[in-house]
Scaffold this motif. Structure first.
Motif, PDB file in Angstrom:
ATOM      1  N   ILE A  35       0.916  -1.221  -0.035  1.00 11.31           N
ATOM      2  CA  ILE A  35       0.139  -0.090   0.104  1.00 11.31           C
ATOM      3  C   ILE A  35       0.676   1.317  -0.057  1.00 11.31           C
ATOM      4  CG2 ILE A  35      -1.505   1.494   1.482  1.00 11.31           C
ATOM      5  CD1 ILE A  35      -2.898  -1.348   2.225  1.00 11.31           C
ATOM      6  N   ALA A  36       1.819   1.083   0.828  1.00 11.37           N
ATOM      7  CA  ALA A  36       2.631   2.288   1.068  1.00 11.37           C
ATOM      8  C   ALA A  36       3.490   2.488  -0.396  1.00 11.37           C
ATOM      9  CB  ALA A  36       3.945   2.145   2.048  1.00 11.37           C
ATOM     10  N   PHE A  37       3.927   1.279  -1.010  1.00  9.32           N
ATOM     11  CA  PHE A  37       4.703   1.616  -2.302  1.00  9.32           C
ATOM     12  C   PHE A  37       3.794   2.237  -3.333  1.00  9.32           C
ATOM     13  CE2 PHE A  37       5.234  -0.380  -6.502  1.00  9.32           C
ATOM     14  CZ  PHE A  37       6.374   0.124  -6.853  1.00  9.32           C
ATOM     15  N   LEU A  38       2.189   1.784  -3.392  1.00 12.71           N
ATOM     16  CA  LEU A  38       1.523   2.350  -4.661  1.00 12.71           C
ATOM     17  C   LEU A  38       1.205   3.990  -4.169  1.00 12.71           C
ATOM     18  CD1 LEU A  38      -1.020  -0.512  -4.639  1.00 12.71           C
ATOM     19  CD2 LEU A  38       0.836  -0.102  -6.169  1.00 12.71           C
ATOM     20  N   ARG A  39       1.016   4.417  -2.850  1.00 11.25           N
ATOM     21  CA  ARG A  39       0.964   5.567  -2.627  1.00 11.25           C
ATOM     22  C   ARG A  39       1.820   6.613  -2.955  1.00 11.25           C
ATOM     23  NH1 ARG A  39      -1.948   8.147   1.601  1.00 11.25           N
ATOM     24  NH2 ARG A  39      -1.422  10.280   1.483  1.00 11.25           N
ATOM     25  N   LEU A  40       3.383   5.922  -2.577  1.00 15.79           N
ATOM     26  CA  LEU A  40       4.392   6.898  -2.764  1.00 15.79           C
ATOM     27  C   LEU A  40       4.688   7.126  -4.183  1.00 15.79           C
ATOM     28  CD1 LEU A  40       6.888   5.649  -0.025  1.00 15.79           C
ATOM     29  CD2 LEU A  40       5.813   7.789  -0.224  1.00 15.79           C
ATOM     30  N   ALA A  41       4.387   5.713  -4.915  1.00 15.70           N
ATOM     31  CA  ALA A  41       4.590   5.991  -6.565  1.00 15.70           C
ATOM     32  C   ALA A  41       3.564   6.972  -7.180  1.00 15.70           C
ATOM     33  CB  ALA A  41       4.319   4.555  -7.085  1.00 15.70           C
ATOM     34  N   LYS A  42       2.394   7.062  -6.618  1.00 16.22           N
ATOM     35  CA  LYS A  42       1.495   7.991  -7.108  1.00 16.22           C
ATOM     36  C   LYS A  42       1.925   9.543  -6.751  1.00 16.22           C
ATOM     37  CE  LYS A  42      -3.520   9.514  -6.845  1.00 16.22           C
ATOM     38  NZ  LYS A  42      -4.523   9.094  -6.161  1.00 16.22           N
ATOM     39  N   GLU A  43       2.600   9.676  -5.720  1.00 21.90           N
ATOM     40  CA  GLU A  43       3.123  10.832  -4.978  1.00 21.90           C
ATOM     41  C   GLU A  43       4.329  11.371  -5.780  1.00 21.90           C
ATOM     42  OE1 GLU A  43       3.856  11.139  -0.945  1.00 21.90           O
ATOM     43  OE2 GLU A  43       1.410  11.048  -0.783  1.00 21.90           O
ATOM     44  N   ARG A  44       5.064  10.297  -6.387  1.00 22.23           N
ATOM     45  CA  ARG A  44       6.495  10.676  -6.973  1.00 22.23           C
ATOM     46  C   ARG A  44       6.019  11.311  -8.190  1.00 22.23           C
ATOM     47  NH1 ARG A  44      10.546   7.299  -9.666  1.00 22.23           N
ATOM     48  NH2 ARG A  44      12.583   7.789  -8.815  1.00 22.23           N
ATOM     49  N   LYS A  45       4.913  11.144  -8.771  1.00 20.83           N
ATOM     50  CA  LYS A  45       4.775  11.879 -10.091  1.00 20.83           C
ATOM     51  C   LYS A  45       4.373  13.367  -9.961  1.00 20.83           C
ATOM     52  CE  LYS A  45       3.190   7.453 -12.349  1.00 20.83           C
ATOM     53  NZ  LYS A  45       1.988   6.661 -12.673  1.00 20.83           N
ATOM     54  N   LEU A  46       3.961  13.691  -8.780  1.00 18.33           N
ATOM     55  CA  LEU A  46       3.585  15.097  -8.746  1.00 18.33           C
ATOM     56  C   LEU A  46       4.735  15.878  -8.630  1.00 18.33           C
ATOM     57  CD1 LEU A  46       1.138  14.598  -5.798  1.00 18.33           C
ATOM     58  CD2 LEU A  46       0.547  14.803  -8.172  1.00 18.33           C
ATOM     59  N   GLN A  47       4.611  17.136  -9.184  1.00 21.74           N
ATOM     60  CA  GLN A  47       5.660  18.325  -9.093  1.00 21.74           C
ATOM     61  C   GLN A  47       5.416  19.063  -7.960  1.00 21.74           C
ATOM     62  OE1 GLN A  47       6.224  20.393 -12.735  1.00 21.74           O
ATOM     63  NE2 GLN A  47       5.114  18.937 -14.006  1.00 21.74           N
ATOM     64  N   LYS A  48       6.168  18.643  -6.764  1.00 23.81           N
ATOM     65  CA  LYS A  48       6.042  19.117  -5.422  1.00 23.81           C
ATOM     66  C   LYS A  48       6.123  20.595  -5.410  1.00 23.81           C
ATOM     67  CE  LYS A  48       5.119  15.433  -3.370  1.00 23.81           C
ATOM     68  NZ  LYS A  48       5.949  14.560  -3.358  1.00 23.81           N
ATOM     69  N   ASN A  49       6.934  21.361  -5.990  1.00 20.36           N
ATOM     70  CA  ASN A  49       7.298  22.538  -5.967  1.00 20.36           C
ATOM     71  C   ASN A  49       5.884  23.402  -6.483  1.00 20.36           C
ATOM     72  OD1 ASN A  49       9.717  22.392  -4.894  1.00 20.36           O
ATOM     73  ND2 ASN A  49      10.854  22.246  -6.954  1.00 20.36           N
TER      74      ASN A  49
END
Length: 474
Positions: A35-49
């Protein structure tokens, strides 16, 4: 049936129970890791800045009070305050609550920030020890110092809530520091939820040995202390894997008191922080879940992995022992105080899933693991059949105690590019593989001590020597 045969059968039965428990634990943690991997994979695509820039306008009308309970924090309080003053957030106030410190905390803050006495009417919405004085900085008008009689961390936080003027408050430990965008990011789930999210916790990371100047992180790097590095691994597993997965289904019972944000109105309604437990942060979260379940409101308590709070970890076994037994005692006290929520469908998944998880895996886990270690040793002297039991049990301990930690380190490195130096990553991965042989047995004993202290009704926090976050503290 003779006595040796009965003893042998009973011993085998205990072995099967231990194996079943460990396989169940491994199954649960594997699911959480996925679950954590899937969540982080999704967040990794976001442009945080870009997300941060958009957020500034979005939350402009939601000011926040930052409450810093401080008891004998002269080594780290200035760095803490400087990091808060540098936050990228539209409107906030900082309340440093000096909880009867016996060192130079109060004088240091007053002198450094040119504090002057302030006459202020305080609405006593929560009972606390008497407030003796309130000071305001002549340099930074949004910074105030509250001086009060010693009452403990929970009492200091309640005093800060009484003095605060904004609808949300953020609690942060006096020995911790925030990244510039941390408050912005931890508030986003609250603002985007249209008031459905009433509390949010951020990621806590260890900064021992970092180069920190004026409350800002100048250079990261692994400390030389093995015990501190092992805690870095442990924090990654707890925050990056455990809390992300629990938050996905609104099952979080613990958001760290080192960095968390709450709706002030709801916290006051449930009576604020409890002074009757050493785990005031967890106890508050459980009370909020109970209030939500009682009213059937669609409210959530979330954990967000991106905002980071840097904190100082104990660098001695004595300090670590004090911290871990206190944490486990707080867990035991909170679950006991709210035991009617356990297995209770009235509280939804919190009662049916979260409470059993924290009871059977987190609270009782150390006791069962301690029995498992003893069983493993005894099995080696019980004959060939039991050596097989010992081997299977040892493999489950290795998988649970070390491989999940190693996976968390790799997950952190992949999702956040935390370790630019490959040798640092390799160092932590190899260290994680040793956890089951020395670090985990020690923490098991300390957590069992926490259970015993809870049963005996002890309320002492204990003392952990702080060195302050600086370049030389590793």
């Amino acid at each position: 049936m003779n006595l040796p045969h009965i003893t042998s059968s009973l011993f085998a039965f205990v072995g099967y129970i231990l194996l079943f428990y460990m396989f169940a634990v491994i199954f649960v943690y594997t699911a959480m890791l996925i679950i954590a991997f899937l969540r982080l994979a999704k967040e990794r695509k976001l442009q945080k800045n870009l997300a941060d820039e958009d957020g500034v306008d979005f939350i402009y009308t939601q000011p926040v009070t930052i409450i810093v309970p401080a008891y004998n924090e002269q080594e780290g309080v200035l760095g803490n305050i400087y990091s808060l003053l540098a936050l990228e957030y539209p409107e906030f106030e900082i309340l440093v609550v000096n909880d009867g410190s016996s060192d130079g905390t109060e004088a240091l803050v007053i002198e450094q920030f040119d504090m002057k006495p302030l006459k202020k009417v305080i609405h006593l919405q929560l009972d606390t020890k008497p407030i003796q004085a309130v000071y305001q900085s002549e340099i930074h008008p949004n910074l105030r110092l509250i001086t009060k009689e010693n009452g403990g961390k929970a009492d200091a936080l309640n005093a800060g809530i009484n003095v605060s003027k904004y609808p949300y408050f953020c609690s942060i430990d006096g020995d911790s520091m925030l990244d510039r965008t941390s408050l912005l990011r931890v508030m986003k789930p609250i603002m985007e939820s249209n008031k459905e999210v009433v509390a949010a916790g951020g990621n806590v990371r260890i900064a021992n040995g970092f180069d920190i100047q004026m409350g800002q992180l100048v250079r990261e790097g692994l400390p030389t202390s093995t015990i501190v590095k092992m805690q870095i691994v442990e924090y990654m597993r707890a925050f990056l894997m455990g809390r992300i997965a629990l938050s996905r289904f609104n099952l979080v019972l613990i958001i760290s008191g080192a960095f968390s944000v709450f709706s002030k109105k709801l916290v006051i309604e449930v009576g604020g922080y409890s002074t009757q437990t050493v785990g005031e942060d967890m106890e508050l979260v459980v009370k909020l879940h109970k209030a939500i379940g009682d009213t059937k409101d669609k409210k959530e308590i979330v954990f967000t992995a991106d905002p980071v709070c840097w904190t100082e970890a104990p660098d001695t076994f004595a300090g670590l022992r004090t911290q871990r037994r206190r944490w486990h005692q707080g867990l035991a006290e909170s679950l006991w105080l709210h035991k009617k929520m356990a297995f209770n469908p009235k509280y939804g998944l919190v009662g049916l899933v979260s409470f059993p998880y924290f009871l059977l895996l987190e609270l009782l886990g150390p006791l069962i693991e301690l029995v498992g270690y003893a069983y493993l040793i005894i099995s080696l002297f019980m004959g060939e059949v039991y050596v097989v039991f010992a081997g299977l049990l040892g493999l489950t301990f290795l998988l649970y105690g070390s491989l999940f930690s190693m996976a968390s380190v790799l997950l952190e490195a992949w999702s956040r590019n935390t370790f630019p130096k490959i040798e640092e990553l390799i160092s932590l991965v190899l260290l994680a593989l040793t956890e089951v042989f020395w670090y985990r047995p020690a923490t098991i004993f300390w957590r069992v001590e926490g259970i015993i202290r809870a049963l005996r009704g002890k309320r002492e926090w204990g003392h952990i020597k702080r060195r302050g976050l600086s370049e030389d503290n590793d």
